[in-house]
Design a protein around this motif. Structure first.
Motif, PDB file in Angstrom:
ATOM      1  N   ALA A   1       0.721  -0.793  -0.290  1.00 36.58           N
ATOM      2  CA  ALA A   1      -0.107  -0.488  -0.214  1.00 36.58           C
ATOM      3  C   ALA A   1       0.388   1.177  -0.038  1.00 36.58           C
ATOM      4  O   ALA A   1       0.138   2.034  -0.824  1.00 36.58           O
ATOM      5  N   ARG A   2       1.789   0.847   0.290  1.00 34.70           N
ATOM      6  CA  ARG A   2       2.988   2.423   0.035  1.00 34.70           C
ATOM      7  C   ARG A   2       3.263   2.793  -0.582  1.00 34.70           C
ATOM      8  O   ARG A   2       3.518   3.998  -0.896  1.00 34.70           O
ATOM      9  N   ASP A   3       4.068   2.049  -1.402  1.00 30.03           N
ATOM     10  CA  ASP A   3       4.103   1.931  -2.747  1.00 30.03           C
ATOM     11  C   ASP A   3       2.874   2.942  -3.741  1.00 30.03           C
ATOM     12  O   ASP A   3       3.356   3.570  -4.461  1.00 30.03           O
ATOM     13  N   GLN A   4       2.295   1.773  -3.627  1.00 27.16           N
ATOM     14  CA  GLN A   4       0.758   2.605  -4.205  1.00 27.16           C
ATOM     15  C   GLN A   4       0.379   3.797  -3.804  1.00 27.16           C
ATOM     16  O   GLN A   4      -0.378   4.750  -5.088  1.00 27.16           O
ATOM     17  N   ALA A   5       0.458   4.603  -2.471  1.00 27.51           N
ATOM     18  CA  ALA A   5      -0.227   5.600  -2.067  1.00 27.51           C
ATOM     19  C   ALA A   5       1.016   6.953  -2.818  1.00 27.51           C
ATOM     20  O   ALA A   5       0.231   8.267  -3.350  1.00 27.51           O
ATOM     21  N   PHE A   6       2.174   6.119  -2.239  1.00 23.23           N
ATOM     22  CA  PHE A   6       3.631   6.958  -3.207  1.00 23.23           C
ATOM     23  C   PHE A   6       3.545   7.622  -4.420  1.00 23.23           C
ATOM     24  O   PHE A   6       3.651   8.688  -5.102  1.00 23.23           O
ATOM     25  N   ARG A   7       3.150   6.413  -5.408  1.00 21.21           N
ATOM     26  CA  ARG A   7       2.828   6.265  -6.986  1.00 21.21           C
ATOM     27  C   ARG A   7       1.830   7.123  -7.398  1.00 21.21           C
ATOM     28  O   ARG A   7       1.964   8.065  -8.253  1.00 21.21           O
ATOM     29  N   GLY A   8       0.877   7.466  -6.548  1.00 21.98           N
ATOM     30  CA  GLY A   8      -0.564   8.008  -6.974  1.00 21.98           C
ATOM     31  C   GLY A   8      -0.613   9.445  -6.349  1.00 21.98           C
ATOM     32  O   GLY A   8      -0.221  10.211  -7.182  1.00 21.98           O
ATOM     33  N   GLY A   9       0.295   9.324  -5.861  1.00 23.32           N
ATOM     34  CA  GLY A   9       0.555  11.063  -4.746  1.00 23.32           C
ATOM     35  C   GLY A   9       1.694  11.747  -5.933  1.00 23.32           C
ATOM     36  O   GLY A   9       1.477  12.821  -6.203  1.00 23.32           O
ATOM     37  N   TYR A  10       3.268  11.067  -6.539  1.00 26.55           N
ATOM     38  CA  TYR A  10       3.852  11.041  -7.385  1.00 26.55           C
ATOM     39  C   TYR A  10       2.953  12.244  -8.483  1.00 26.55           C
ATOM     40  O   TYR A  10       3.706  12.972  -9.235  1.00 26.55           O
ATOM     41  N   ALA A  11       2.428  10.829  -8.672  1.00 28.89           N
ATOM     42  CA  ALA A  11       1.708  10.838 -10.842  1.00 28.89           C
ATOM     43  C   ALA A  11       0.979  12.663 -10.227  1.00 28.89           C
ATOM     44  O   ALA A  11       0.539  13.199 -11.170  1.00 28.89           O
ATOM     45  N   LYS A  12       0.528  12.533  -9.127  1.00 35.70           N
ATOM     46  CA  LYS A  12      -0.303  13.782  -8.849  1.00 35.70           C
ATOM     47  C   LYS A  12       0.266  15.079  -9.787  1.00 35.70           C
ATOM     48  O   LYS A  12      -0.023  15.711  -9.868  1.00 35.70           O
ATOM     49  N   ALA A  13       1.490  15.137  -8.308  1.00 32.63           N
ATOM     50  CA  ALA A  13       2.487  16.037  -8.346  1.00 32.63           C
ATOM     51  C   ALA A  13       3.211  16.806  -9.299  1.00 32.63           C
ATOM     52  O   ALA A  13       2.825  17.313  -9.590  1.00 32.63           O
ATOM     53  N   TYR A  14       3.304  15.804 -10.195  1.00 36.54           N
ATOM     54  CA  TYR A  14       4.377  16.064 -11.338  1.00 36.54           C
ATOM     55  C   TYR A  14       4.101  15.461 -12.801  1.00 36.54           C
ATOM     56  O   TYR A  14       4.944  15.165 -13.626  1.00 36.54           O
ATOM     57  N   GLY A  15       2.476  14.544 -12.749  1.00 34.32           N
ATOM     58  CA  GLY A  15       2.335  14.351 -13.691  1.00 34.32           C
ATOM     59  C   GLY A  15       3.102  13.159 -14.332  1.00 34.32           C
ATOM     60  O   GLY A  15       2.613  13.222 -15.781  1.00 34.32           O
TER      61      GLY A  15
END
Lengths: 392, 289
Positions: free
Chosen positions: A286-300
């Motif tokens: 879950a940690r990775d999934q949250a990280f990837r979601g957050g990163y994609a949202k912030a930097y596209g």
């Protein structure tokens, strides 16, 4: 001329960073000053950006703070140029008086930084450079790493190949320290398990005329080939290897940098390549999934291993700051806190070894399209042997 | 090394040498005929590779990319000559080095701004994508053989152009005495523009042809530039045949150096260059040969 232009941009970037941050900080009671020394131009520019993004993502997620302290950045473009490394690191430490140095990608530059950090007792976190020396002979109480040692990912590949019944291997890499250290790591576990290195081929960096080596590999007919390459060299090697018809008869394996960020350019030639690295796509946590979601949202864009390492550098620093409850003058307490930290990384949790390198799982990945999904954990909680490290 | 491996390595050497010739020939033309030290030659090679990447994505085929890209490169070459290089003929080499080094920085920065710092690959045309099996493990890519053929054709074409045509005669005359040629009523400005455009087009074509078998990425011109200068100096500045001979020599030195003396693979090319220059300081073939 090159010099002058870069100095100008660095000065401008510095002015912007200072102008934006010092004024409000003068009113803030407590802050931590972070010196980001990463490549913003040149071959590794993309890696530098990913690390910066990862670091800032963690800070933003925590309301612009690290361990409760406001963050102020001082930024220097290191240009991946070892000749300017000492000067650049000194600039951050002496002129900008940063509390912590974060950098960098290029091992030669990172080693020069580590010497400055040792000399000035400045806290330093390495978010990529894999030189074994950094947590080996050059290790120091105030130098930490959140990435890997060159030894780690390749060491994990030895048992994987032995398990597949592979006995004879030819290795190929550029003749520079990252490549040679990676090959040594592989050789250590592979020969210890009864495997044999038929021949160690090296070519001068950054030469990419592989044809003579491919001919030689075809003549030697090993069970497999293990390589260390990254970036453009990796793309060319994998394409040439496939075009020479070797891909089906003599399988190719490598350290994970072979297929990280390079699969699209390989145009299908990289499909199915198995590599080992401390991060993989599609990890089941879950940690990775949250990280990837957050990163994609912030930097596209999707994050890569470098972004993870930058994110974890911020996490490690936060662990240190939290341990002393924001009193960062207590350098010793911070170091103890960081040594004891259990980093909840997107790659999977890891702890810090006595030599300050991550003790982490290394994944076996198999290239699929443009991704490197994990097949299994190749080595559980693998610690670098930290040869030559004597902490004082 | 058995005889089979030896033959394949010889093929590797010839193939690599011909590719080097393709890049270096444009440099030797501009260097030898116009007297311009063009450090930006590697950048034109890089620009060619990126053109191949962009145009192949747009048109769907490398063949179209080359058909469109070569005239484009000639136009860019002619424009650069008219705007910048025309001011350099009477100046000394240091100023040429300054200008062309500046161009390298500008091209790299433009590349970074326009396409970014990623590494790209270019698909080769389908009809050349196959491989010819040499034995049960090793195959030879058809595309590499096709490049070699193109290089041979270009070498002959270039020789014919310079030695057997009226334009070639004017080019040769212009390289000996610019003012006299002009006094005889020949428009030397146009001739120089054509030669420079040709040089740029050769470099760009080399980049386009090499794109599918190399990776298209930042700083790809630098390596090629150094090797091109080695080839040009060994061959004799300004000599097309010399460049061919020099390129093949470097192809052999690099290939067999890697196989026979792997410890010295990095230095082999330069050792050969030093040896040739000790023996013949002006290069294997002098200008005009």
């Amino acid at each position: 001329m090159n010099n002058r232009i870069h100095k100008l941009t660095v000065a401008l970037a510095g002015a912007v960073a200072l102008g934006g941050a010092t004024l409000p900080a003068a009113h803030a009671a407590e802050k931590i000053k972070v010196g980001l020394m990463l490549p913003a131009t040149g071959t590794y520019a993309k890696l530098g950006t990913a690390i910066t993004n990862g670091f800032k993502l963690y800070v933003d997620e925590n309301g612009g703070k690290i361990g409760g302290l406001d963050v102020e950045y001082a930024v220097v473009d290191d240009e991946s140029d070892p000749a300017k490394a000492t000067e650049n690191a000194n600039k951050l430490v002496k002129r900008d008086e940063v509390d912590v140095l974060v950098g960098t990608v290029h091992s030669g530059v990172a080693m020069a930084m580590a010497k400055v950090a040792r000399g000035t007792k400045t806290l330093m976190i390495v978010p990529n450079a894999g030189a074994d020396e950094l947590t080996g002979p050059l290790c120091a109480p105030n130098v930490f790493r959140t990435s890997f040692s060159n030894w780690q990912p390749s060491y994990a590949m030895g048992p994987v190949l032995l398990e597949k019944g592979i006995k004879k291997v030819v290795t190929l890499t550029w003749k520079y320290s990252a490549g040679l250290q990676a090959i040594d790591g592989f050789k250590e576990s592979f020969t210890a398990g009864g495997g044999q290195i038929v021949k160690e081929l090296t070519l001068p960096f950054p030469n990419t005329e592989f044809q003579p080596y491919l001919t030689e590999i075809a003549a030697l007919k090993p069970d497999a080939v293990f390589v260390f390459f990254a970036g453009g060299g990796a793309v060319k090697l994998v394409k040439d290897y496939a075009a020479a018809g070797l891909k089906d008869s003599i399988p190719l394996y490598g350290s994970g940098f072979l297929t990280d960020g390079t699969l699209a350019a390989m145009g299908g030639a990289g499909e199915g390549l198995e590599t080992t690295l401390q991060y993989a796509d599609g990890l089941d946590n879950a940690r990775d999934q949250a990280f990837r979601g957050g990163y994609a949202k912030a930097y596209g864009s999707a994050p890569d291993v470098y972004a993870v390492q930058g994110y974890d550098a911020a996490q490690l620093l936060a662990a240190g700051v939290s341990a002393v409850k924001g009193k960062i003058e207590d350098r010793k307490g911070m170091i103890t806190g960081m040594e004891a930290a259990k980093i909840d990384s997107p790659r999977g949790a890891f702890s810090i070894s006595a030599a300050h390198n991550p003790v982490q799982d290394i994944y076996l990945r198999k290239a699929q399209g443009e991704l490197n999904p994990a097949v299994k954990v190749a080595a559980k909680a693998l610690a670098d042997p930290a040869r030559g490290c004597r902490m004082q | 090394m058995d005889i089979f491996s030896f033959l394949v390595q010889t093929l590797n050497a010839v193939q690599y040498g011909l590719l080097l010739f393709l890049v270096a020939s444009g440099l030797t033309l501009v260097f030898g005929i116009m007297g311009i030290i063009n450090l930006a030659h590697g950048s034109f090679y890089m620009a060619g590779a990126y053109l191949a990447f962009g145009l192949t994505s747009a048109t769907g085929s490398l063949v179209w990319a080359i058909v469109l890209g070569v005239p484009l490169a000639m136009l860019v070459g002619a424009a650069l000559e008219a705007l910048l290089f025309v001011h350099l003929y009477k100046r000394d080499h240091l100023e040429q080095v300054l200008l062309t080094y500046g161009l390298i920085l500008i091209f790299e920065e433009l590349r970074s701004l326009i396409v970014g710092n990623d590494v790209h690959g270019v698909a080769m045309p389908d009809f050349l994508a196959g491989s010819i099996p040499l034995n049960d493990t090793l195959s030879y890519p058809v595309y590499r053989l096709a490049i070699s053929a193109v290089c041979v054709v270009l070498a002959i074409g270039l020789y014919f152009l310079i030695q057997r045509t009226r334009l070639g005669m004017m080019i040769r005359a212009g390289s000996h005495d610019r003012d006299m040629v002009q006094a005889l009523g020949i428009n030397i400005t146009v001739i120089y523009r054509v030669v420079f455009a040709l040089g740029v087009a050769m470099a760009a074509l080399a980049g386009m042809l090499a794109a599918p078998i190399s990776s298209v990425g930042p700083n790809m011109g630098g390596q090629v530039l150094i090797l091109s200068f080695v080839v040009v100096v060994i061959g004799g500045i300004g000599s097309v045949w010399g460049a061919l001979l020099g390129a093949l020599l470097i192809g052999f030195a690099d290939t067999f150096g890697k196989v026979i003396l792997p410890e010295f693979a990095g230095a082999m090319v330069y050792l050969v260059m030093a040896a040739v220059l000790l023996w013949r300081p002006e290069g294997l073939l002098k200008k005009g040969a």
